[in-house]
Design a protein around this motif. Structure first.
Motif, PDB file in Angstrom:
ATOM      1  N   ALA A  53      41.761 -63.456  94.686  1.00 12.75           N
ATOM      2  CA  ALA A  53      42.969 -62.642  94.811  1.00 12.75           C
ATOM      3  C   ALA A  53      43.191 -62.012  93.442  1.00 12.75           C
ATOM      4  O   ALA A  53      42.725 -62.541  92.427  1.00 12.75           O
ATOM      5  CB  ALA A  53      44.166 -63.498  95.207  1.00 12.75           C
ATOM      6  N   TRP A  61      51.835 -66.300  93.599  1.00 10.03           N
ATOM      7  CA  TRP A  61      51.602 -67.272  94.666  1.00 10.03           C
ATOM      8  C   TRP A  61      51.677 -68.706  94.144  1.00 10.03           C
ATOM      9  O   TRP A  61      52.154 -69.607  94.852  1.00 10.03           O
ATOM     10  CB  TRP A  61      50.233 -67.018  95.299  1.00 10.03           C
ATOM     11  CG  TRP A  61      49.880 -68.045  96.319  1.00 10.03           C
ATOM     12  CD1 TRP A  61      50.242 -68.055  97.638  1.00 10.03           C
ATOM     13  CD2 TRP A  61      49.127 -69.242  96.098  1.00 10.03           C
ATOM     14  NE1 TRP A  61      49.746 -69.187  98.258  1.00 10.03           N
ATOM     15  CE2 TRP A  61      49.062 -69.934  97.332  1.00 10.03           C
ATOM     16  CE3 TRP A  61      48.497 -69.792  94.982  1.00 10.03           C
ATOM     17  CZ2 TRP A  61      48.390 -71.145  97.464  1.00 10.03           C
ATOM     18  CZ3 TRP A  61      47.835 -70.999  95.119  1.00 10.03           C
ATOM     19  CH2 TRP A  61      47.788 -71.660  96.349  1.00 10.03           C
ATOM     20  N   ARG A  68      53.223 -62.775  99.308  1.00  8.55           N
ATOM     21  CA  ARG A  68      52.081 -61.973  99.715  1.00  8.55           C
ATOM     22  C   ARG A  68      52.098 -60.668  98.912  1.00  8.55           C
ATOM     23  O   ARG A  68      53.167 -60.187  98.514  1.00  8.55           O
ATOM     24  CB  ARG A  68      52.107 -61.680 101.217  1.00  8.55           C
ATOM     25  CG  ARG A  68      51.916 -62.927 102.088  1.00  8.55           C
ATOM     26  CD  ARG A  68      50.560 -63.582 101.880  1.00  8.55           C
ATOM     27  NE  ARG A  68      50.361 -64.773 102.701  1.00  8.55           N
ATOM     28  CZ  ARG A  68      50.602 -66.007 102.295  1.00  8.55           C
ATOM     29  NH1 ARG A  68      51.110 -66.233 101.083  1.00  8.55           N
ATOM     30  NH2 ARG A  68      50.364 -67.032 103.101  1.00  8.55           N
ATOM     31  N   ARG A 347      36.104 -65.541  97.624  1.00 10.59           N
ATOM     32  CA  ARG A 347      36.207 -65.118  99.013  1.00 10.59           C
ATOM     33  C   ARG A 347      34.896 -64.455  99.415  1.00 10.59           C
ATOM     34  O   ARG A 347      34.361 -63.613  98.700  1.00 10.59           O
ATOM     35  CB  ARG A 347      37.362 -64.115  99.124  1.00 10.59           C
ATOM     36  CG  ARG A 347      37.727 -63.692 100.529  1.00 10.59           C
ATOM     37  CD  ARG A 347      38.868 -62.691 100.527  1.00 10.59           C
ATOM     38  NE  ARG A 347      38.531 -61.489  99.776  1.00 10.59           N
ATOM     39  CZ  ARG A 347      39.057 -61.167  98.607  1.00 10.59           C
ATOM     40  NH1 ARG A 347      39.944 -61.953  98.026  1.00 10.59           N
ATOM     41  NH2 ARG A 347      38.698 -60.051  97.994  1.00 10.59           N
ATOM     42  N   SER A 350      35.117 -64.010 105.813  1.00 11.74           N
ATOM     43  CA  SER A 350      36.220 -64.831 106.317  1.00 11.74           C
ATOM     44  C   SER A 350      36.202 -66.246 105.741  1.00 11.74           C
ATOM     45  O   SER A 350      37.016 -67.082 106.133  1.00 11.74           O
ATOM     46  CB  SER A 350      36.171 -64.898 107.839  1.00 11.74           C
ATOM     47  OG  SER A 350      34.966 -65.508 108.270  1.00 11.74           O
ATOM     48  N   GLN A 381      44.195 -70.134 101.130  1.00 14.88           N
ATOM     49  CA  GLN A 381      43.565 -69.293 102.138  1.00 14.88           C
ATOM     50  C   GLN A 381      44.544 -68.299 102.757  1.00 14.88           C
ATOM     51  O   GLN A 381      44.149 -67.202 103.173  1.00 14.88           O
ATOM     52  CB  GLN A 381      42.908 -70.148 103.221  1.00 14.88           C
ATOM     53  CG  GLN A 381      41.683 -70.892 102.704  1.00 14.88           C
ATOM     54  CD  GLN A 381      40.781 -71.379 103.818  1.00 14.88           C
ATOM     55  OE1 GLN A 381      40.166 -70.586 104.509  1.00 14.88           O
ATOM     56  NE2 GLN A 381      40.732 -72.691 103.998  1.00 14.88           N
ATOM     57  N   GLY A 382      45.818 -68.656 102.792  1.00 18.90           N
ATOM     58  CA  GLY A 382      46.817 -67.718 103.297  1.00 18.90           C
ATOM     59  C   GLY A 382      46.921 -66.478 102.430  1.00 18.90           C
ATOM     60  O   GLY A 382      47.130 -65.368 102.929  1.00 18.90           O
ATOM     61  N   GLY A 385      43.340 -64.594 102.676  1.00 17.34           N
ATOM     62  CA  GLY A 385      43.024 -64.018 103.969  1.00 17.34           C
ATOM     63  C   GLY A 385      41.744 -64.563 104.567  1.00 17.34           C
ATOM     64  O   GLY A 385      41.059 -63.878 105.333  1.00 17.34           O
ATOM     65  N   THR A 386      41.404 -65.807 104.246  1.00 17.47           N
ATOM     66  CA  THR A 386      40.195 -66.428 104.789  1.00 17.47           C
ATOM     67  C   THR A 386      40.562 -67.424 105.883  1.00 17.47           C
ATOM     68  O   THR A 386      41.718 -67.835 106.010  1.00 17.47           O
ATOM     69  CB  THR A 386      39.393 -67.126 103.680  1.00 17.47           C
ATOM     70  OG1 THR A 386      40.252 -68.055 102.990  1.00 17.47           O
ATOM     71  CG2 THR A 386      38.864 -66.099 102.686  1.00 17.47           C
ATOM     72  N   GLU A 387      39.554 -67.817 106.642  1.00 15.70           N
ATOM     73  CA  GLU A 387      39.791 -68.663 107.815  1.00 15.70           C
ATOM     74  C   GLU A 387      39.169 -70.046 107.714  1.00 15.70           C
ATOM     75  O   GLU A 387      39.521 -70.946 108.480  1.00 15.70           O
ATOM     76  CB  GLU A 387      39.228 -67.961 109.066  1.00 15.70           C
ATOM     77  CG  GLU A 387      39.897 -66.617 109.339  1.00 15.70           C
ATOM     78  CD  GLU A 387      39.201 -65.845 110.449  1.00 15.70           C
ATOM     79  OE1 GLU A 387      38.183 -66.367 110.983  1.00 15.70           O
ATOM     80  OE2 GLU A 387      39.666 -64.742 110.781  1.00 15.70           O
TER      81      GLU A 387
END
Length: 398
Positions: A53, A61, A68, A347, A350, A381-382, A385-387
């Motif tokens: 990020a 954050w 965000r 990152r 995903s 991860q929030g 933006g990863t899963e």
């Protein structure tokens, strides 16, 4: 005269509390709450590297887990409660501080005129006037709108197109302001069309600016030498900082204290009575493991962080890969009042990839600490933006 002494643990707690890293933190991380965070920090550094990020987003954050990136953009581009300019580097700064930046505009302008070869080139003034006229007539512009994108392989301002150099000069000297960003590229407009009138038209004499800059820096650092105070916003010269400290000490506004450093030595610093009283009443820090940006305000002054925490940190982006001790872009990791290691995480589509973690000497990676580390990676991860989390087999390095 015997001076009061801050032991190292107390000094760390005070410093982290002033940087909003002592308590777990809460709040929505947007609107008025985000403005309060920005004011308490003084500024957040803006940086383009985005392996996980961007620096400013990770900084905020770490203090507000619900933050965000769009929230900071709104402060600058819609609420106009913050502006972009320079401290030690490009930063987002509370709009309330804008009147204090007039002195920095003047000093940066003089410095650029003295040091930038472009400013001594024939046609320089015409280039400035042309850029201003274009923006006045056609509205906000980025460097690409003026043919000013840097050539391929450009390594600094000395390679910039003249209009790009002019934009930077006009921004740094206060004639233009960043009205928003497109992607990550700055878009500029006339300052009078961006900055609210009450901030744009306020006048503070130089002495008032110096007093504000020094007092505001001390409030955010908790304790500091005159040089550390001067370096916080980089508005005040070191000579002015020494003079201010001498006057404030004589007037009883500040006092001297001995601060115990990580190696056991003592460093004479300035603080206030209120800060000393607050330091002694602070609770133990949160046990949360925190992933910090390399540009976090708590680490911006690398020498101070090393003295206080015994943590040596350097970014190795520009170090040839074969000579890197750690990795390309490695994140410091804080737990409680201790910097426990550094992590290479990025990152990738995903996925969030944990490539390596290097604990500091004497840091045992027991079950609870490992769990805290992975909990932080799940939380981030929030923002990223990863899963899912992918962990290298040899992630823990000796």
């Amino acid at each position: 005269m015997t001076l009061d002494r801050l032991d190292n643990a107390t000094a760390r707690r005070l410093f982290l509390d002033r940087h909003l890293l002592l308590a777990p933190g809460g709040g929505p991380g947007r609107g008025q709450d985000l403005e309060t965070v920005l004011d308490q920090l003084g500024f957040v550094q803006v940086d383009s590297v985005n392996t996980l990020a961007r620096a400013h987003d990770l900084i905020l954050w770490a203090r507000r887990g619900r933050y965000r990136p769009a929230a900071l953009s709104r402060l600058v581009s819609h609420r106009r409660s913050a502006f972009e300019h320079w401290t030690h580097d490009a930063s987002v700064i509370p709009m309330a501080a804008y009147p204090m930046w007039r002195l920095k505009f003047e000093r940066d302008r003089a410095r650029m005129l003295a040091r930038w070869p472009a400013a001594r080139r024939a046609g320089w003034q015409e280039e400035l006037e042309g850029v201003l006229a274009h923006i006045a007539e056609h509205g906000p512009a980025a460097s690409r709108d003026l043919g000013g994108d840097a050539p391929k392989g450009s390594s600094g301002w000395w390679d910039w197109h003249p209009s790009k150099t002019a934009l930077e000069f006009l921004w740094r000297s206060g004639r233009l302001s960043v009205c928003h960003r497109a992607g990550f590229q700055k878009v500029y407009d006339l300052a009078e069309r961006v900055i609210p009138p009450e901030a744009l038209n306020a006048f503070v004499p130089d002495a008032g600016v110096i007093d504000w800059a020094m007092s505001a820096a001390l409030a955010r650092l908790g304790f500091a030498t005159s040089g550390e105070l001067a370096g916080f916003f980089e508005i005040v010269t070191r000579a002015e900082a020494r003079d201010w400290c001498a006057r404030a000490l004589a007037e009883g506004r500040i006092r001297e204290v001995e601060v115990a450093l990580a190696d056991g030595s003592l460093r004479r610093s300035y603080t206030t009575e209120d800060a000393l009283a607050e330091a002694r009443a602070l609770p133990q820090p949160s046990a949360r493991v925190r992933l910090l940006s390399p540009f976090d305000p708590a680490l911006r002054d690398r020498a101070r962080a090393e003295r206080l925490f015994g943590f040596h940190y350097r970014i190795e982006i520009f170090t040839p890969e074969a000579k890197r001790r750690y990795g390309y872009y490695v994140f410091p990791v804080l737990q409680g009042d201790r910097l426990i290691g550094r992590m290479e995480v990025k990152r990738s589509g995903s996925a969030l990839e944990l490539r390596a973690f290097w604990p500091e000497a004497g840091v045992a990676m027991g079950k609870a600490r490992r769990a805290g580390l992975f909990s932080e990676l799940e939380r981030v991860q929030g923002l990223a933006g990863t899963e899912r989390l992918e962990v290298a087999r040899d992630w823990l390095r000796g």
